[in-house]
Design a protein around this motif. Structure first.
Motif, PDB file in Angstrom:
ATOM      1  N   UNK A   1      14.840  49.738   1.131  1.00 34.06           N
ATOM      2  CA  UNK A   1      14.127  49.252   2.320  1.00 34.06           C
ATOM      3  C   UNK A   1      12.858  48.505   1.936  1.00 34.06           C
ATOM      4  N   UNK A   2      12.167  49.077   0.949  1.00 33.80           N
ATOM      5  CA  UNK A   2      10.921  48.493   0.475  1.00 33.80           C
ATOM      6  C   UNK A   2      11.156  47.053   0.005  1.00 33.80           C
ATOM      7  N   UNK A   3      12.300  46.876  -0.757  1.00 31.55           N
ATOM      8  CA  UNK A   3      12.632  45.573  -1.334  1.00 31.55           C
ATOM      9  C   UNK A   3      12.845  44.539  -0.218  1.00 31.55           C
ATOM     10  N   UNK A   4      13.582  44.964   0.819  1.00 33.87           N
ATOM     11  CA  UNK A   4      13.871  44.064   1.934  1.00 33.87           C
ATOM     12  C   UNK A   4      12.562  43.636   2.593  1.00 33.87           C
ATOM     13  N   UNK A   5      11.666  44.586   2.745  1.00 30.77           N
ATOM     14  CA  UNK A   5      10.401  44.280   3.394  1.00 30.77           C
ATOM     15  C   UNK A   5       9.604  43.272   2.557  1.00 30.77           C
ATOM     16  N   UNK A   6       9.634  43.486   1.214  1.00 30.10           N
ATOM     17  CA  UNK A   6       8.849  42.608   0.334  1.00 30.10           C
ATOM     18  C   UNK A   6       9.405  41.189   0.273  1.00 30.10           C
ATOM     19  N   UNK A   7      10.744  41.091   0.307  1.00 27.84           N
ATOM     20  CA  UNK A   7      11.374  39.777   0.087  1.00 27.84           C
ATOM     21  C   UNK A   7      11.895  39.106   1.353  1.00 27.84           C
ATOM     22  N   UNK A   8      12.051  39.888   2.427  1.00 27.34           N
ATOM     23  CA  UNK A   8      12.692  39.318   3.607  1.00 27.34           C
ATOM     24  C   UNK A   8      14.148  39.043   3.282  1.00 27.34           C
ATOM     25  N   UNK A   9      14.715  38.012   3.854  1.00 23.24           N
ATOM     26  CA  UNK A   9      16.091  37.643   3.506  1.00 23.24           C
ATOM     27  C   UNK A   9      16.206  36.129   3.423  1.00 23.24           C
ATOM     28  N   UNK A  10      17.416  35.672   3.128  1.00 25.81           N
ATOM     29  CA  UNK A  10      17.664  34.241   2.914  1.00 25.81           C
ATOM     30  C   UNK A  10      17.188  33.391   4.106  1.00 25.81           C
ATOM     31  N   UNK A  11      17.499  33.899   5.319  1.00 27.86           N
ATOM     32  CA  UNK A  11      17.141  33.133   6.518  1.00 27.86           C
ATOM     33  C   UNK A  11      15.656  33.213   6.836  1.00 27.86           C
ATOM     34  N   UNK A  12      15.076  34.359   6.527  1.00 25.98           N
ATOM     35  CA  UNK A  12      13.691  34.584   6.929  1.00 25.98           C
ATOM     36  C   UNK A  12      12.895  35.142   5.747  1.00 25.98           C
ATOM     37  N   UNK A  13      12.648  34.284   4.741  1.00 27.71           N
ATOM     38  CA  UNK A  13      12.038  34.793   3.503  1.00 27.71           C
ATOM     39  C   UNK A  13      10.546  35.086   3.664  1.00 27.71           C
ATOM     40  N   UNK A  14      10.079  36.069   2.911  1.00 31.95           N
ATOM     41  CA  UNK A  14       8.635  36.326   2.861  1.00 31.95           C
ATOM     42  C   UNK A  14       8.033  35.349   1.849  1.00 31.95           C
ATOM     43  N   UNK A  15       6.710  35.175   1.844  1.00 27.68           N
ATOM     44  CA  UNK A  15       6.085  34.279   0.857  1.00 27.68           C
ATOM     45  C   UNK A  15       6.441  34.663  -0.576  1.00 27.68           C
ATOM     46  N   UNK A  16       6.629  35.972  -0.838  1.00 27.91           N
ATOM     47  CA  UNK A  16       6.983  36.387  -2.200  1.00 27.91           C
ATOM     48  C   UNK A  16       8.360  35.850  -2.578  1.00 27.91           C
ATOM     49  N   UNK A  17       9.300  35.943  -1.629  1.00 26.44           N
ATOM     50  CA  UNK A  17      10.656  35.439  -1.903  1.00 26.44           C
ATOM     51  C   UNK A  17      10.611  33.927  -2.148  1.00 26.44           C
ATOM     52  N   UNK A  18       9.818  33.237  -1.333  1.00 27.26           N
ATOM     53  CA  UNK A  18       9.696  31.777  -1.490  1.00 27.26           C
ATOM     54  C   UNK A  18       9.155  31.457  -2.884  1.00 27.26           C
ATOM     55  N   UNK A  19       8.166  32.248  -3.315  1.00 24.14           N
ATOM     56  CA  UNK A  19       7.559  32.012  -4.626  1.00 24.14           C
ATOM     57  C   UNK A  19       8.587  32.228  -5.745  1.00 24.14           C
ATOM     58  N   UNK A  20       9.325  33.343  -5.658  1.00 24.24           N
ATOM     59  CA  UNK A  20      10.320  33.647  -6.701  1.00 24.24           C
ATOM     60  C   UNK A  20      11.406  32.565  -6.715  1.00 24.24           C
ATOM     61  N   UNK A  21      11.796  32.154  -5.498  1.00 23.06           N
ATOM     62  CA  UNK A  21      12.839  31.125  -5.391  1.00 23.06           C
ATOM     63  C   UNK A  21      12.361  29.810  -6.019  1.00 23.06           C
TER      64      UNK A  21
END
Ligand SMILES: Cc1cc2nc3c(=O)[nH]c(=O)nc-3n(C[C@H](O)[C@H](O)[C@H](O)COP(=O)(O)O)c2cc1C
Length: 336
Positions: free
Chosen positions: A1-21
């Motif tokens: 759950x923690x991971x999902x919160x940190x990264x969001x998902x493909x459709x609705x990414x968090x800034x961290x996910x955008x950065x990693x991507x």
């Protein structure tokens, strides 16, 4: 759950996910841009006109300037001195390398039309006069209809267009169902003839259509393509539309190949439509590794870029097509 919160998902990414991507995507994109750049530097005419194709493209671009000049409302007698000088030098180089051939008919005819225009204007003293006359004499103008200008009337154009309603264009749609009937070579050739009438930058027109017609090869290419699941097995002819990088030069023309190619492909679709055939565009939005592999299974010139593929077949008596809803007209037109 923690991971999902940190990264969001493909459709609705968090800034961290955008950065990693972005860390992953940037080198991948750079390598693809680099692939395109290497191919463009190697095959375009940016670094010189060493091959027949390259020199032809250059000559077309320059002699077409003469035709364009002649088609203006009030051409100035003796126009285009530096352009003519460059054209004659390019033709001299071509003659020294390849001799007189059919290709030179169009530039020679354009030069001949330039001479006629000047003489009709009472200007016998036009630039590069001796070189032009010598060049025309050497090549010989056997087909004057190849170059220069054509006189048209509004009535002629109206007569050709008045029976073509908007319905011709709006009835074209991507067809993914085909009957068993074989598509004739003649239908394909006539559609390509229509596509050849597409505008291209300086009239360079180096698009080409490869017609894949055996079931085995169509299957092989479509399996590789991956965008025809559920209808690929019914495709009767598969077209590969390409354009030559050698016809373009300089950084400013780096995307021109795909612009000309897209215009050509659209006319090809309308040409197929005019023959009553069903067609579906197939994207060539592929990365460099797929583009490299494709060249191993379809024999196209190394200097050619794939624009897109087109699946073709006869239309069955009744069929469903995707509705493909269009955006409101206000989104597509803006009077400024
Ligand atoms: C360059 C391009 C690539 C396309 N690639 C595919 C494809 O790979 N598979 C497919 O089924 N349709 C493909 N299409 C068809 C589009 O989905 C279709 O043109 C769009 O939805 C509009 O519908 P219409 O063509 O019926 O007007 C492609 C269209 C274009 C212009």
């Amino acid at each position: 759950m923690k991971k999902i919160y940190l990264l969001g998902n493909e459709l609705n990414p968090t800034p961290l996910r955008v950065f990693i991507k972005s860390l992953k995507q940037a080198p991948y994109m750079a390598s693809n841009y680099l692939y395109d750049m290497r191919r463009y530097l190697k095959h375009s005419s940016t670094l010189g006109y060493g091959s027949k194709n390259k020199l032809r493209a250059r000559i077309i671009a320059i002699y077409h300037n003469v035709e364009k000049g002649l088609s203006l409302p009030a051409p100035r007698p003796g126009f285009g001195e530096s352009n003519l000088s460059y054209l004659l030098s390019a033709i001299d180089l071509y003659l020294s390398r390849y001799g007189v051939d059919e290709f030179l008919q169009a530039p020679a005819s354009a030069l001949s039309a330039y001479v006629d225009f000047n003489r009709a204007a009472g200007n016998e003293n036009f630039p590069e006069r001796e070189r032009i006359l010598k060049t025309i004499d050497r090549i010989g103008v056997a087909s004057p209809e190849c170059g220069g200008t054509v006189l048209l009337t509004k009535a002629q154009i109206r007569a050709a267009t008045q029976n073509v309603g908007a319905e011709f264009f709006t009835s074209r749609c991507s067809v993914r169902q085909y009957s068993e009937e074989d598509v004739s070579d003649e239908d394909i050739v006539e559609a390509v003839r229509i596509a050849q009438k597409s505008p291209s930058v300086c009239n360079r027109q180096t698009c080409k259509v490869y017609v894949i017609h055996t079931k085995e090869q169509i299957k092989r290419v479509l399996d590789f393509h991956g965008g025809t699941r559920g209808f690929g097995e019914h495709v009767n002819k598969l077209l590969v539309v390409t354009n030559k990088l050698s016809s373009f030069w300089g950084a400013s023309e780096r995307n021109q190949c795909w612009i000309d190619g897209g215009l050509f492909a659209m006319s090809l679709l309308l040409g197929l439509h005019s023959r009553g055939l069903g067609a579906c565009s197939l994207n060539w939005s592929k990365d460099s590794s797929v583009d490299r592999e494709f060249r191993k299974i379809v024999e196209i010139g190394d200097d050619e870029a794939v624009i897109m593929l087109v699946a073709v077949g006869h239309i069955p008596e009744s069929l469903k097509v995707a509705l493909s809803h269009r955006m409101p007209i206000e989104d597509a037109v803006c009077f400024c």
